[in-house]
Design a protein around this motif. Structure first.
Motif, PDB file in Angstrom:
ATOM      1  N   ARG A 186      13.043   0.278  16.645  1.00 24.65           N
ATOM      2  CA  ARG A 186      12.135   1.294  16.106  1.00 24.65           C
ATOM      3  C   ARG A 186      12.351   1.492  14.605  1.00 24.65           C
ATOM      4  NH1 ARG A 186       9.232   4.399  19.541  1.00 24.65           N
ATOM      5  NH2 ARG A 186       9.654   4.137  21.771  1.00 24.65           N
ATOM      6  N   LYS A 187      13.598   1.408  14.176  1.00 27.03           N
ATOM      7  CA  LYS A 187      13.894   1.599  12.750  1.00 27.03           C
ATOM      8  C   LYS A 187      13.247   0.496  11.918  1.00 27.03           C
ATOM      9  CE  LYS A 187      17.724   2.440   9.577  1.00 27.03           C
ATOM     10  NZ  LYS A 187      19.192   2.538   9.409  1.00 27.03           N
ATOM     11  N   GLU A 188      13.343  -0.738  12.411  1.00 24.02           N
ATOM     12  CA  GLU A 188      12.724  -1.858  11.684  1.00 24.02           C
ATOM     13  C   GLU A 188      11.210  -1.710  11.651  1.00 24.02           C
ATOM     14  OE1 GLU A 188      15.389  -5.829  12.212  1.00 24.02           O
ATOM     15  OE2 GLU A 188      14.605  -4.967  14.065  1.00 24.02           O
ATOM     16  N   ILE A 189      10.636  -1.315  12.792  1.00 25.63           N
ATOM     17  CA  ILE A 189       9.184  -1.170  12.867  1.00 25.63           C
ATOM     18  C   ILE A 189       8.697  -0.089  11.911  1.00 25.63           C
ATOM     19  CG2 ILE A 189       7.265  -0.525  14.384  1.00 25.63           C
ATOM     20  CD1 ILE A 189       8.995  -1.726  16.702  1.00 25.63           C
ATOM     21  N   GLU A 190       9.405   1.026  11.851  1.00 30.16           N
ATOM     22  CA  GLU A 190       9.006   2.108  10.952  1.00 30.16           C
ATOM     23  C   GLU A 190       9.033   1.663   9.494  1.00 30.16           C
ATOM     24  OE1 GLU A 190      11.583   5.312  11.950  1.00 30.16           O
ATOM     25  OE2 GLU A 190      10.615   5.672  13.912  1.00 30.16           O
ATOM     26  N   SER A 191       9.949   0.738   9.168  1.00 30.04           N
ATOM     27  CA  SER A 191      10.045   0.272   7.775  1.00 30.04           C
ATOM     28  C   SER A 191       8.844  -0.595   7.389  1.00 30.04           C
ATOM     29  CB  SER A 191      11.346  -0.514   7.567  1.00 30.04           C
ATOM     30  OG  SER A 191      11.278  -1.775   8.221  1.00 30.04           O
ATOM     31  N   TRP A 192       8.154  -1.166   8.383  1.00 30.23           N
ATOM     32  CA  TRP A 192       6.967  -1.980   8.069  1.00 30.23           C
ATOM     33  C   TRP A 192       5.787  -1.095   7.686  1.00 30.23           C
ATOM     34  CZ3 TRP A 192       6.947  -5.214  13.234  1.00 30.23           C
ATOM     35  CH2 TRP A 192       8.131  -5.967  13.303  1.00 30.23           C
ATOM     36  N   GLU A 196       4.260   3.943   1.399  1.00 32.00           N
ATOM     37  CA  GLU A 196       4.190   3.096   0.206  1.00 32.00           C
ATOM     38  C   GLU A 196       3.292   1.888   0.431  1.00 32.00           C
ATOM     39  OE1 GLU A 196       7.203   0.318  -2.440  1.00 32.00           O
ATOM     40  OE2 GLU A 196       8.020   2.025  -1.335  1.00 32.00           O
ATOM     41  N   THR A 197       3.354   1.319   1.643  1.00 35.24           N
ATOM     42  CA  THR A 197       2.561   0.122   1.918  1.00 35.24           C
ATOM     43  C   THR A 197       1.189   0.438   2.492  1.00 35.24           C
ATOM     44  OG1 THR A 197       3.602  -0.066   4.098  1.00 35.24           O
ATOM     45  CG2 THR A 197       4.575  -1.345   2.304  1.00 35.24           C
ATOM     46  N   LEU A 198       1.050   1.541   3.229  1.00 33.25           N
ATOM     47  CA  LEU A 198      -0.202   1.811   3.933  1.00 33.25           C
ATOM     48  C   LEU A 198      -0.891   3.107   3.525  1.00 33.25           C
ATOM     49  CD1 LEU A 198       0.924   0.831   7.545  1.00 33.25           C
ATOM     50  CD2 LEU A 198      -0.282  -0.592   5.876  1.00 33.25           C
ATOM     51  N   GLY A 199      -0.285   3.877   2.621  1.00 35.39           N
ATOM     52  CA  GLY A 199      -0.878   5.150   2.250  1.00 35.39           C
ATOM     53  C   GLY A 199      -0.508   6.240   3.252  1.00 35.39           C
ATOM     54  N   LEU A 200      -1.218   7.362   3.165  1.00 34.66           N
ATOM     55  CA  LEU A 200      -0.843   8.544   3.944  1.00 34.66           C
ATOM     56  C   LEU A 200      -1.831   8.866   5.072  1.00 34.66           C
ATOM     57  CD1 LEU A 200       0.126  10.780   0.889  1.00 34.66           C
ATOM     58  CD2 LEU A 200       1.705   9.613   2.447  1.00 34.66           C
ATOM     59  N   SER A 201      -2.739   7.937   5.356  1.00 28.01           N
ATOM     60  CA  SER A 201      -3.808   8.247   6.319  1.00 28.01           C
ATOM     61  C   SER A 201      -3.331   8.276   7.764  1.00 28.01           C
ATOM     62  CB  SER A 201      -4.937   7.223   6.191  1.00 28.01           C
ATOM     63  OG  SER A 201      -4.484   5.945   6.604  1.00 28.01           O
TER      64      SER A 201
END
Length: 492
Positions: A186-192, A196-201
């Motif tokens: 889960r920690k690795e997945i959350e880092s994807w 920063e990479t996808l915005g706040l939507s």
């Protein structure tokens, strides 16, 4: 030959001998897209052999020919000769790396000649001429599986069947699904999926999803997708041998050399579309070139085949990506050159036919894609499109929409393109009325362009049936516009 077929469809034997025709066309407002028309005159058996060898990886050869790629993206002997059923497109077969270097040198000479012929020139290239097609097959397979995984996740979230740009995944639900598959912690997945990479939507669309695959340094070990047959997770990126990796790098380097030369001499580079089993990779590599070189203006033009069912999704995604990333969108719209071959291959091998079901559906798709791009041009002065069509209705549709959207020909955002020796009744009236129009100008020694000429003569026989009517109608329409001073008037 020079007095008949060759004289009709080919400009001359070399860059020197074609200059009079280029100058003549220019006087009538018609530009040139130079194309060295020489093709290797391989037998069908020779073409099949070269194609199968160049589309099979070292790992597949060692494994007795078995491939993890989907069958659409594997080489099949019955369709090894990619010239079958293809009339209006050049075909290149991979022989070795030195042959690819030779093709690159030919393209460089065309780019230089186009730069010398006009201040607003184009040159066309084919990526199958620049490298081993195995790379294009494998990369296309990867891209297709990755996008299918996205749509599978969308279906789980109850969002199946939406248009590509309207499909958005809830990130929290996606993280939960990926974690349940056991792909990563889960920690690795959350880092994807970070702000920063996808915005706040809190949502992720297909462009966001595609951007994940680019970050292979962090994700390569996790890039797995479910096998639809077995239900097992399989690695998305299969291993390449050192030699194959080197061949991939050389292909990318050749593309870079051509784009830099085009920049240097002020020529736009059109990357031709090819068969659907190569096209996802070709489009993605073209997009990477656009990111790098389309900073101030569209130097690299991608080609969209509107006989494909997914043409509208493809073009809307790329327009949106250009908006987000701030580079200049450039496109050439065609109907497509491989319909008979694509249909036969899909039927024989057993995958969905990628082509629209009818000619009318293709026309509708072309106009839908064109309309979308023209509306983008209205709001974005740096975006440009080439309407590459011999179809009278499409030319009329374009003129009408240009008037309605206020796209004046002097702004040179909309170009028209036809083949040399065909549809002069469209090209020359457009040029004389002030519209940017270009002829695709093949050249080369007589005996070496015979394969090209034989197909062109066959295609032209069908086009000529309506030429007299088209000539009369278009001359009447465009002369009236010239006389009335209204280039855009379109009768109800």
């Amino acid at each position: 030959m020079k007095m008949t077929f060759y004289g009709q469809f080919v400009a001359g034997e070399d860059q020197e001998s074609i200059r009079p025709l280029i100058r003549h066309n220019k006087l009538f407002g018609v530009g040139s897209i130079l194309d060295y028309g020489v093709e290797e005159d391989l037998s069908a058996e020779g073409a099949e052999r070269q194609e199968l060898e160049s589309c099979t990886s070292e790992a597949e050869r060692k494994g007795g020919g078995t491939s993890k790629r989907e069958k659409q993206y594997q080489a099949h002997q019955a369709f090894g000769d990619r010239r079958d059923g293809v009339i209006s497109a050049h075909t290149y077969f991979y022989a070795n790396e030195s042959k690819c270097d030779s093709h690159m040198e030919t393209f460089l000479r065309c780019i230089e000649a186009s730069g010398g012929a006009s201040e607003d020139g184009f040159s066309a290239i084919k990526l199958t001429a620049l490298g081993r097609p195995q790379f294009l097959l494998q990369f296309s397979d990867v891209l297709t599986k990755w996008r299918r995984f996205f749509h599978q996740m969308a279906a789980e979230q109850g969002k199946a069947g939406l248009a590509a740009m309207d499909t958005k995944l809830e990130v929290a639900a996606l993280q939960e699904s990926v974690a349940k598959m056991g792909i990563a912690s889960r920690k690795e997945i959350e880092s994807w999926f970070t702000a920063e990479t996808l915005g706040l939507s809190g949502t992720l669309d297909l462009l966001d999803w595609d951007s994940l695959i680019a970050n292979t340094t962090a994700l390569s070990k996790h890039l797995v997708v479910p096998n639809m047959q077995t239900g097992q997770l399989e690695p998305l990126l299969s291993g390449f041998s050192e030699e194959e990796q080197q061949q991939m790098r050389r292909m990318l380097q050749r593309m870079d050399v051509l784009a830099k030369k085009a920049t240097e001499v002020g020529v736009r580079l059109m990357v031709d579309a090819e068969q659907t089993y190569f096209q996802p990779a070709i489009s993605r590599l073209t997009l990477e070139m656009q990111r790098k070189f389309n900073v101030e203006k569209p130097l690299i033009f991608n080609t969209y085949q509107c006989y494909l069912k997914d043409a509208y999704d493809n073009i809307t995604l790329d327009v949106e990506l250009a908006r987000r990333e701030g580079w200049c969108f450039g496109a050439k719209l065609v109907r497509g050159a491989y319909m008979a071959q694509e249909r036969a291959r899909a039927l024989e091998i057993g995958y969905e036919d990628p082509i629209n079901p009818t000619y009318e559906a293709t026309n509708t798709m072309y106009h839908r894609c064109l309309n979308y791009v023209l509306e983008e041009l209205k709001n974005n002065a740096k975006a440009k499109v080439m309407v590459a069509s011999h179809n009278e209705d499409t030319v009329r549709f374009t003129l009408c929409r240009m008037e309605e959207l206020g796209l004046h020909p002097a702004n040179r955002q909309v170009y028209f393109g036809q083949l040399l020796g065909m549809c002069d009744q469209i090209s020359f009236p457009l040029g004389q009325a002030g519209f940017p129009v270009y002829k695709y100008v093949p050249y080369g020694p007589v005996m070496e362009v015979l394969p090209y000429l034989s197909r062109r003569a066959l295609e032209n026989s069908s086009v000529m049936k309506g030429a007299r009517r088209e000539r009369q109608l278009l001359w009447q329409e465009l002369k009236r516009r010239l006389y009335t001073g209204n280039l855009f008037h379109h009768p109800a």
